[in-house]
Motif scaffolding. Structure first.
Motif, PDB file in Angstrom:
ATOM      1  N   ARG A  27       0.800  -1.215   0.000  1.00  0.00           N
ATOM      2  CA  ARG A  27       0.000   0.000   0.000  1.00  0.00           C
ATOM      3  C   ARG A  27       0.833   1.266   0.000  1.00  0.00           C
ATOM      4  NH1 ARG A  27      -3.654  -0.732   5.102  1.00  0.00           N
ATOM      5  NH2 ARG A  27      -1.650  -1.397   5.938  1.00  0.00           N
ATOM      6  N   THR A  28       2.159   1.149   0.207  1.00  0.00           N
ATOM      7  CA  THR A  28       2.975   2.340   0.380  1.00  0.00           C
ATOM      8  C   THR A  28       3.619   2.820  -0.906  1.00  0.00           C
ATOM      9  OG1 THR A  28       4.873   0.961   0.974  1.00  0.00           O
ATOM     10  CG2 THR A  28       3.482   1.787   2.768  1.00  0.00           C
ATOM     11  N   PHE A  29       3.327   2.196  -2.051  1.00  0.00           N
ATOM     12  CA  PHE A  29       3.989   2.549  -3.296  1.00  0.00           C
ATOM     13  C   PHE A  29       3.850   4.024  -3.599  1.00  0.00           C
ATOM     14  CE2 PHE A  29       5.732   2.095  -7.444  1.00  0.00           C
ATOM     15  CZ  PHE A  29       5.005   2.939  -8.261  1.00  0.00           C
ATOM     16  N   SER A  30       2.666   4.566  -3.424  1.00  0.00           N
ATOM     17  CA  SER A  30       2.438   5.953  -3.823  1.00  0.00           C
ATOM     18  C   SER A  30       3.239   6.932  -2.991  1.00  0.00           C
ATOM     19  CB  SER A  30       0.947   6.291  -3.745  1.00  0.00           C
ATOM     20  OG  SER A  30       0.489   6.137  -2.420  1.00  0.00           O
ATOM     21  N   SER A  31       3.758   6.512  -1.861  1.00  0.00           N
ATOM     22  CA  SER A  31       4.575   7.395  -1.037  1.00  0.00           C
ATOM     23  C   SER A  31       6.065   7.167  -1.248  1.00  0.00           C
ATOM     24  CB  SER A  31       4.243   7.202   0.443  1.00  0.00           C
ATOM     25  OG  SER A  31       4.609   5.900   0.873  1.00  0.00           O
ATOM     26  N   TYR A  32       6.415   6.242  -2.116  1.00  0.00           N
ATOM     27  CA  TYR A  32       7.812   5.887  -2.345  1.00  0.00           C
ATOM     28  C   TYR A  32       8.389   6.652  -3.526  1.00  0.00           C
ATOM     29  CZ  TYR A  32       8.860   1.903   0.703  1.00  0.00           C
ATOM     30  OH  TYR A  32       9.166   1.104   1.766  1.00  0.00           O
ATOM     31  N   ALA A  33       9.635   7.094  -3.356  1.00  0.00           N
ATOM     32  CA  ALA A  33      10.422   7.493  -4.508  1.00  0.00           C
ATOM     33  C   ALA A  33      10.873   6.220  -5.220  1.00  0.00           C
ATOM     34  CB  ALA A  33      11.640   8.287  -4.067  1.00  0.00           C
ATOM     35  N   MET A  34      10.967   6.287  -6.536  1.00  0.00           N
ATOM     36  CA  MET A  34      11.344   5.123  -7.325  1.00  0.00           C
ATOM     37  C   MET A  34      12.510   5.474  -8.239  1.00  0.00           C
ATOM     38  SD  MET A  34       9.266   2.781  -6.300  1.00  0.00           S
ATOM     39  CE  MET A  34       9.616   1.521  -7.537  1.00  0.00           C
ATOM     40  N   ALA A  35      13.283   4.467  -8.557  1.00  0.00           N
ATOM     41  CA  ALA A  35      14.447   4.702  -9.407  1.00  0.00           C
ATOM     42  C   ALA A  35      14.735   3.478 -10.256  1.00  0.00           C
ATOM     43  CB  ALA A  35      15.664   5.041  -8.558  1.00  0.00           C
ATOM     44  N   TRP A  36      15.489   3.707 -11.302  1.00  0.00           N
ATOM     45  CA  TRP A  36      16.040   2.631 -12.123  1.00  0.00           C
ATOM     46  C   TRP A  36      17.563   2.709 -12.045  1.00  0.00           C
ATOM     47  CZ3 TRP A  36      13.234  -1.196 -14.340  1.00  0.00           C
ATOM     48  CH2 TRP A  36      11.853  -0.985 -14.500  1.00  0.00           C
ATOM     49  N   PHE A  37      18.162   1.544 -11.851  1.00  0.00           N
ATOM     50  CA  PHE A  37      19.604   1.379 -11.907  1.00  0.00           C
ATOM     51  C   PHE A  37      19.907   0.299 -12.943  1.00  0.00           C
ATOM     52  CE2 PHE A  37      21.208   3.756  -8.200  1.00  0.00           C
ATOM     53  CZ  PHE A  37      20.009   4.061  -7.565  1.00  0.00           C
ATOM     54  N   ARG A  38      21.157   0.207 -13.338  1.00  0.00           N
ATOM     55  CA  ARG A  38      21.545  -0.854 -14.259  1.00  0.00           C
ATOM     56  C   ARG A  38      22.943  -1.346 -13.922  1.00  0.00           C
ATOM     57  NH1 ARG A  38      22.107   2.650 -19.904  1.00  0.00           N
ATOM     58  NH2 ARG A  38      24.040   3.757 -19.365  1.00  0.00           N
ATOM     59  N   GLN A  39      23.187  -2.581 -14.302  1.00  0.00           N
ATOM     60  CA  GLN A  39      24.493  -3.182 -14.045  1.00  0.00           C
ATOM     61  C   GLN A  39      24.918  -4.005 -15.246  1.00  0.00           C
ATOM     62  OE1 GLN A  39      24.738  -5.444 -10.399  1.00  0.00           O
ATOM     63  NE2 GLN A  39      26.967  -5.246 -10.341  1.00  0.00           N
ATOM     64  N   ALA A  40      26.001  -3.589 -15.856  1.00  0.00           N
ATOM     65  CA  ALA A  40      26.585  -4.323 -16.973  1.00  0.00           C
ATOM     66  C   ALA A  40      27.594  -5.333 -16.432  1.00  0.00           C
ATOM     67  CB  ALA A  40      27.266  -3.350 -17.931  1.00  0.00           C
ATOM     68  N   PRO A  41      27.902  -6.375 -17.197  1.00  0.00           N
ATOM     69  CA  PRO A  41      28.861  -7.383 -16.723  1.00  0.00           C
ATOM     70  C   PRO A  41      30.199  -6.760 -16.347  1.00  0.00           C
ATOM     71  CG  PRO A  41      27.723  -8.173 -18.666  1.00  0.00           C
ATOM     72  CD  PRO A  41      27.324  -6.736 -18.501  1.00  0.00           C
ATOM     73  N   GLY A  42      30.678  -7.109 -15.173  1.00  0.00           N
ATOM     74  CA  GLY A  42      31.971  -6.620 -14.728  1.00  0.00           C
ATOM     75  C   GLY A  42      31.992  -5.187 -14.244  1.00  0.00           C
ATOM     76  N   LYS A  43      30.811  -4.561 -14.177  1.00  0.00           N
ATOM     77  CA  LYS A  43      30.754  -3.165 -13.746  1.00  0.00           C
ATOM     78  C   LYS A  43      29.869  -3.016 -12.520  1.00  0.00           C
ATOM     79  CE  LYS A  43      31.612  -1.060 -18.265  1.00  0.00           C
ATOM     80  NZ  LYS A  43      31.153  -0.020 -19.234  1.00  0.00           N
ATOM     81  N   GLU A  44      30.011  -1.891 -11.857  1.00  0.00           N
ATOM     82  CA  GLU A  44      29.176  -1.611 -10.696  1.00  0.00           C
ATOM     83  C   GLU A  44      27.773  -1.194 -11.141  1.00  0.00           C
ATOM     84  OE1 GLU A  44      32.516  -0.128  -7.434  1.00  0.00           O
ATOM     85  OE2 GLU A  44      30.859   1.171  -8.028  1.00  0.00           O
ATOM     86  N   ARG A  45      26.822  -1.398 -10.239  1.00  0.00           N
ATOM     87  CA  ARG A  45      25.457  -0.956 -10.515  1.00  0.00           C
ATOM     88  C   ARG A  45      25.446   0.575 -10.541  1.00  0.00           C
ATOM     89  NH1 ARG A  45      20.682  -4.069  -7.483  1.00  0.00           N
ATOM     90  NH2 ARG A  45      22.083  -5.719  -8.213  1.00  0.00           N
ATOM     91  N   GLU A  46      24.832   1.136 -11.580  1.00  0.00           N
ATOM     92  CA  GLU A  46      24.848   2.584 -11.724  1.00  0.00           C
ATOM     93  C   GLU A  46      23.440   3.158 -11.831  1.00  0.00           C
ATOM     94  OE1 GLU A  46      26.896   3.722 -15.303  1.00  0.00           O
ATOM     95  OE2 GLU A  46      25.384   2.850 -16.610  1.00  0.00           O
ATOM     96  N   PHE A  47      23.331   4.387 -11.427  1.00  0.00           N
ATOM     97  CA  PHE A  47      22.072   5.127 -11.465  1.00  0.00           C
ATOM     98  C   PHE A  47      21.673   5.414 -12.904  1.00  0.00           C
ATOM     99  CE2 PHE A  47      18.888   8.164 -10.462  1.00  0.00           C
ATOM    100  CZ  PHE A  47      19.094   9.267 -11.277  1.00  0.00           C
ATOM    101  N   VAL A  48      20.363   5.299 -13.174  1.00  0.00           N
ATOM    102  CA  VAL A  48      19.828   5.632 -14.492  1.00  0.00           C
ATOM    103  C   VAL A  48      18.840   6.800 -14.399  1.00  0.00           C
ATOM    104  CG1 VAL A  48      18.467   4.800 -16.447  1.00  0.00           C
ATOM    105  CG2 VAL A  48      20.122   3.272 -15.342  1.00  0.00           C
ATOM    106  N   ALA A  49      17.831   6.656 -13.532  1.00  0.00           N
ATOM    107  CA  ALA A  49      16.800   7.686 -13.418  1.00  0.00           C
ATOM    108  C   ALA A  49      16.052   7.504 -12.117  1.00  0.00           C
ATOM    109  CB  ALA A  49      15.831   7.614 -14.588  1.00  0.00           C
TER     110      ALA A  49
END
Length: 122
Positions: A27-49
């Motif tokens: 029920r708390t989705f509407s109060s959450y900030a949301m983001a997308w991250f991505r991780q390529a092979p051999g790399k750290e997870r990085e921020f997208v949006a």
């Protein structure tokens, strides 16, 4: 606790488009900030949006600005990532994340999906 499930990944040619979705339970989705991250092979997870709970605050990584669009539909408990003009360097596993504060920082998010693979061929 919010459970997140991503979908929409796949294989696309360079210059193509994909739309990722992330649907949340709880029920708390509407109060959450949301983001997308991505991780390529051999790399750290990085921020997208990221997007605030109201949608009034949005931020993008420089590498995707002008090509990707983040949006949310609180009535559907879903956040989207529209990806246009895809490049081979966009190939990665894409994760959605939720947390109480909108931020570029991974540690600000305490709920994560399992990830969806995006592969862009040249």
């Amino acid at each position: 606790q919010v459970q997140l499930v991503e979908s929409g990944g796949g294989l696309v040619q360079a210059g193509g488009s994909l739309r990722l979705s992330c649907t949340a339970s709880g029920r708390t989705f509407s109060s959450y900030a949301m983001a997308w991250f991505r991780q390529a092979p051999g790399k750290e997870r990085e921020f997208v949006a990221c997007i605030s709970w109201s949608g009034s605050s949005i931020d993008y990584a420089d590498s995707v600005k002008g090509r990707f669009t983040i949006s949310r539909d609180n009535a559907k408990n879903t956040v989207y990532l529209q990806m246009n003009s895809l490049k081979p360097e966009d190939t990665a596993v894409y994760y959605c994340a939720g947390g109480p504060y909108v931020s570029r920082r991974r540690l600000r998010y305490d709920n994560w999906g399992q990830g969806t693979q995006v592969t862009v061929s040249s």
